[in-house]
Design an enzyme around this catalytic site. Structure first.
Site, PDB file in Angstrom:
ATOM      1  N   ASP A   1      18.357  17.761  -6.781  1.00 44.10           N
ATOM      2  CA  ASP A   1      17.515  18.622  -5.948  1.00 44.10           C
ATOM      3  C   ASP A   1      17.366  19.975  -6.634  1.00 44.10           C
ATOM      4  O   ASP A   1      18.334  20.726  -6.774  1.00 44.10           O
ATOM      5  CB  ASP A   1      18.189  18.770  -4.579  1.00 44.10           C
ATOM      6  CG  ASP A   1      17.398  19.648  -3.634  1.00 44.10           C
ATOM      7  OD1 ASP A   1      16.374  20.224  -4.046  1.00 44.10           O
ATOM      8  OD2 ASP A   1      17.819  19.748  -2.471  1.00 44.10           O
ATOM      9  N   ILE A   2      16.153  20.293  -7.023  1.00 46.82           N
ATOM     10  CA  ILE A   2      15.913  21.518  -7.803  1.00 46.82           C
ATOM     11  C   ILE A   2      16.287  22.783  -7.019  1.00 46.82           C
ATOM     12  O   ILE A   2      16.640  23.799  -7.613  1.00 46.82           O
ATOM     13  CB  ILE A   2      14.440  21.559  -8.284  1.00 46.82           C
ATOM     14  CG1 ILE A   2      14.289  22.499  -9.475  1.00 46.82           C
ATOM     15  CG2 ILE A   2      13.484  21.921  -7.159  1.00 46.82           C
ATOM     16  CD1 ILE A   2      12.954  22.364 -10.199  1.00 46.82           C
TER      17      ILE A   2
ATOM     18  N   ASN B   1       0.294  23.878  -4.176  1.00 43.26           N
ATOM     19  CA  ASN B   1      -1.153  23.615  -4.093  1.00 43.26           C
ATOM     20  C   ASN B   1      -1.883  24.951  -4.200  1.00 43.26           C
ATOM     21  O   ASN B   1      -1.242  26.005  -4.229  1.00 43.26           O
ATOM     22  CB  ASN B   1      -1.508  22.859  -2.805  1.00 43.26           C
ATOM     23  CG  ASN B   1      -1.096  23.640  -1.573  1.00 43.26           C
ATOM     24  OD1 ASN B   1      -1.557  24.753  -1.337  1.00 43.26           O
ATOM     25  ND2 ASN B   1      -0.188  23.077  -0.790  1.00 43.26           N
TER      26      ASN B   1
ATOM     27  N   GLY C   1       6.742  17.530  -0.255  1.00 42.76           N
ATOM     28  CA  GLY C   1       7.417  17.320  -1.537  1.00 42.76           C
ATOM     29  C   GLY C   1       8.335  18.464  -1.935  1.00 42.76           C
ATOM     30  O   GLY C   1       9.013  19.066  -1.098  1.00 42.76           O
ATOM     31  N   VAL C   2       8.316  18.769  -3.206  1.00 41.57           N
ATOM     32  CA  VAL C   2       9.212  19.818  -3.718  1.00 41.57           C
ATOM     33  C   VAL C   2       8.796  21.193  -3.184  1.00 41.57           C
ATOM     34  O   VAL C   2       9.640  22.078  -2.968  1.00 41.57           O
ATOM     35  CB  VAL C   2       9.272  19.755  -5.268  1.00 41.57           C
ATOM     36  CG1 VAL C   2       8.009  20.239  -5.922  1.00 41.57           C
ATOM     37  CG2 VAL C   2      10.481  20.489  -5.782  1.00 41.57           C
ATOM     38  N   ASP C   3       7.510  21.365  -2.946  1.00 37.76           N
ATOM     39  CA  ASP C   3       6.989  22.618  -2.374  1.00 37.76           C
ATOM     40  C   ASP C   3       7.641  22.890  -1.011  1.00 37.76           C
ATOM     41  O   ASP C   3       8.158  23.994  -0.757  1.00 37.76           O
ATOM     42  CB  ASP C   3       5.461  22.465  -2.231  1.00 37.76           C
ATOM     43  CG  ASP C   3       4.733  23.765  -1.973  1.00 37.76           C
ATOM     44  OD1 ASP C   3       5.378  24.830  -2.018  1.00 37.76           O
ATOM     45  OD2 ASP C   3       3.508  23.714  -1.732  1.00 37.76           O
TER      46      ASP C   3
ATOM     47  N   SER D   1       2.993  17.234 -10.442  1.00 38.61           N
ATOM     48  CA  SER D   1       1.905  16.257 -10.204  1.00 38.61           C
ATOM     49  C   SER D   1       2.371  14.809 -10.063  1.00 38.61           C
ATOM     50  O   SER D   1       1.534  13.927  -9.855  1.00 38.61           O
ATOM     51  CB  SER D   1       0.825  16.323 -11.301  1.00 38.61           C
ATOM     52  OG  SER D   1       0.018  17.461 -11.146  1.00 38.61           O
TER      53      SER D   1
ATOM     54  N   GLY E   1       4.141  13.387  -7.733  1.00 39.27           N
ATOM     55  CA  GLY E   1       4.330  12.923  -6.367  1.00 39.27           C
ATOM     56  C   GLY E   1       2.990  12.741  -5.683  1.00 39.27           C
ATOM     57  O   GLY E   1       2.218  11.847  -6.036  1.00 39.27           O
TER      58      GLY E   1
ATOM     59  N   TYR F   1       0.273  14.166  -6.071  1.00 42.60           N
ATOM     60  CA  TYR F   1      -0.891  14.239  -6.962  1.00 42.60           C
ATOM     61  C   TYR F   1      -1.005  13.041  -7.916  1.00 42.60           C
ATOM     62  O   TYR F   1      -1.910  12.981  -8.737  1.00 42.60           O
ATOM     63  CB  TYR F   1      -0.908  15.571  -7.721  1.00 42.60           C
ATOM     64  CG  TYR F   1      -1.328  16.752  -6.871  1.00 42.60           C
ATOM     65  CD1 TYR F   1      -1.672  16.599  -5.523  1.00 42.60           C
ATOM     66  CD2 TYR F   1      -1.381  18.053  -7.402  1.00 42.60           C
ATOM     67  CE1 TYR F   1      -2.049  17.686  -4.748  1.00 42.60           C
ATOM     68  CE2 TYR F   1      -1.771  19.132  -6.628  1.00 42.60           C
ATOM     69  CZ  TYR F   1      -2.101  18.952  -5.304  1.00 42.60           C
ATOM     70  OH  TYR F   1      -2.479  20.042  -4.531  1.00 42.60           O
TER      71      TYR F   1
HETATM   72  N1  AR6 Z   1      13.817  18.515  -6.286  1.00 41.18           N
HETATM   73  C1  AR6 Z   1      13.238  17.977  -7.395  1.00 41.18           C
HETATM   74  N2  AR6 Z   1      12.154  17.182  -7.362  1.00 41.18           N
HETATM   75  C2  AR6 Z   1      11.636  16.898  -6.141  1.00 41.18           C
HETATM   76  C3  AR6 Z   1      12.175  17.419  -4.938  1.00 41.18           C
HETATM   77  C4  AR6 Z   1      13.317  18.260  -5.041  1.00 41.18           C
HETATM   78  N3  AR6 Z   1      13.901  18.801  -3.972  1.00 41.18           N
HETATM   79  N4  AR6 Z   1      11.418  16.964  -3.902  1.00 41.18           N
HETATM   80  C5  AR6 Z   1      10.452  16.186  -4.437  1.00 41.18           C
HETATM   81  N5  AR6 Z   1      10.584  16.142  -5.769  1.00 41.18           N
HETATM   82  P1  AR6 Z   1       5.271  16.629  -5.261  1.00 41.18           P
HETATM   83  P2  AR6 Z   1       2.789  17.155  -6.756  1.00 41.18           P
HETATM   84  C6  AR6 Z   1       9.759  15.435  -6.764  1.00 41.18           C
HETATM   85  O1  AR6 Z   1       4.556  15.708  -4.342  1.00 41.18           O
HETATM   86  O2  AR6 Z   1       2.657  15.710  -7.103  1.00 41.18           O
HETATM   87  C7  AR6 Z   1       2.844  19.316  -2.089  1.00 41.18           C
HETATM   88  O3  AR6 Z   1       2.520  19.004  -0.763  1.00 41.18           O
HETATM   89  C8  AR6 Z   1       8.859  14.316  -6.293  1.00 41.18           C
HETATM   90  O4  AR6 Z   1       9.601  13.119  -6.080  1.00 41.18           O
HETATM   91  O5  AR6 Z   1       6.238  17.588  -4.679  1.00 41.18           O
HETATM   92  O6  AR6 Z   1       2.556  18.166  -7.820  1.00 41.18           O
HETATM   93  C9  AR6 Z   1       2.132  20.548  -2.591  1.00 41.18           C
HETATM   94  O7  AR6 Z   1       1.932  21.514  -1.571  1.00 41.18           O
HETATM   95  C10 AR6 Z   1       7.916  14.190  -7.485  1.00 41.18           C
HETATM   96  O8  AR6 Z   1       8.518  13.432  -8.526  1.00 41.18           O
HETATM   97  O9  AR6 Z   1       4.219  17.543  -6.114  1.00 41.18           O
HETATM   98  C11 AR6 Z   1       0.828  19.990  -3.080  1.00 41.18           C
HETATM   99  O10 AR6 Z   1      -0.105  19.823  -2.048  1.00 41.18           O
HETATM  100  C12 AR6 Z   1       7.768  15.636  -7.964  1.00 41.18           C
HETATM  101  O11 AR6 Z   1       8.837  16.356  -7.328  1.00 41.18           O
HETATM  102  C13 AR6 Z   1       1.213  18.636  -3.639  1.00 41.18           C
HETATM  103  O12 AR6 Z   1       2.389  18.243  -2.916  1.00 41.18           O
HETATM  104  C14 AR6 Z   1       6.449  16.275  -7.583  1.00 41.18           C
HETATM  105  O13 AR6 Z   1       5.992  15.750  -6.360  1.00 41.18           O
HETATM  106  C15 AR6 Z   1       1.557  18.704  -5.095  1.00 41.18           C
HETATM  107  O14 AR6 Z   1       1.791  17.405  -5.563  1.00 41.18           O
END
Ligand code: AR6
Length: 178
Positions: A22-23, A36, A44-46, A129, A131, A133
């Protein structure tokens, strides 16, 4: 780290580390957020970063305006162990012919440049991107590593870049590339 799988996937090559987990738990100078264009939070991570940093992060993000894909903006880390959050917006994958690789490379390059400008020595990236995206994992991890290696080869201001895969698939993709 909170993620029980955090102990797997430790890998190292020069100034690049791969640490699964977990980052938001990492004690580094900066973590990167896969945001975004609104910079006002999401899933997601955001979502995880905003939850862990607290409401003050959202308040600072409101002052920044929007962020275009490939760009990066910086805020403080508030309740996170990390001192800063670098927010970048990855491309939404639509097949790769709409500049997605260049935009993704810009995310890494611009985030690292912002880190240098803010004297950040240690920085951790999620798989931007990969997740919501829907960027293919192999292609995305290749761009992440190539762009970072190119950047580190020309600039010696950053001590450590950590890639933080959340899934076993991502972990394996980074491991193979290293
Ligand atoms: N620590 C590390 N990696 C993580 C964590 C965490 N706590 N949580 C998720 N991931 P995503 P995107 C991974 O969807 O594809 C958001 O709603 C996850 O499994 O977070 O760039 C934004 O607001 C995946 O491998 O980001 C945007 O609308 C990676 O992080 C949109 O999602 C990225 O997944 C951006 O989509």
């Amino acid at each position: 780290m909170k993620n029980p799988a955090a102990k797997t996937c430790p890998e190292r090559s020069g100034r690049i580390d791969i640490v699964r987990g977990d980052i938001t738990t990492l004690d580094v100078d900066a973590i990167v957020n896969a945001a975004n264009t609104t910079l006002l939070g999401g899933g997601g991570v955001d979502g995880a970063i905003h939850r862990a940093a607290g409401r003050k992060l959202l308040a600072e993000c409101r002052t920044l305006g929007s962020c275009q894909p490939g760009e990066a903006k910086i805020t403080r880390g508030y309740d996170l162990p990390a001192r800063f959050v670098i927010h970048t917006v990855g491309p939404f994958w639509t097949g790769g012919k709409r500049g997605e690789p260049q935009i993704l490379a810009n995310c890494y390059r611009n985030s690292l440049q912002l880190a240098v400008e803010n004297r950040i020595k240690t920085i951790a990236f999620p798989a931007i991107s990969c997740g919501a995206y829907r960027y293919p994992i192999r292609e995305a991890t290749q761009i992440a590593l190539e762009t970072t290696r190119e950047f580190l080869a020309t600039k010696d201001k950053i001590d450590k870049v950590i890639f933080v895969p959340w899934s076993e698939d991502l972990c394996e993709a980074y491991r193979q590339l290293l």
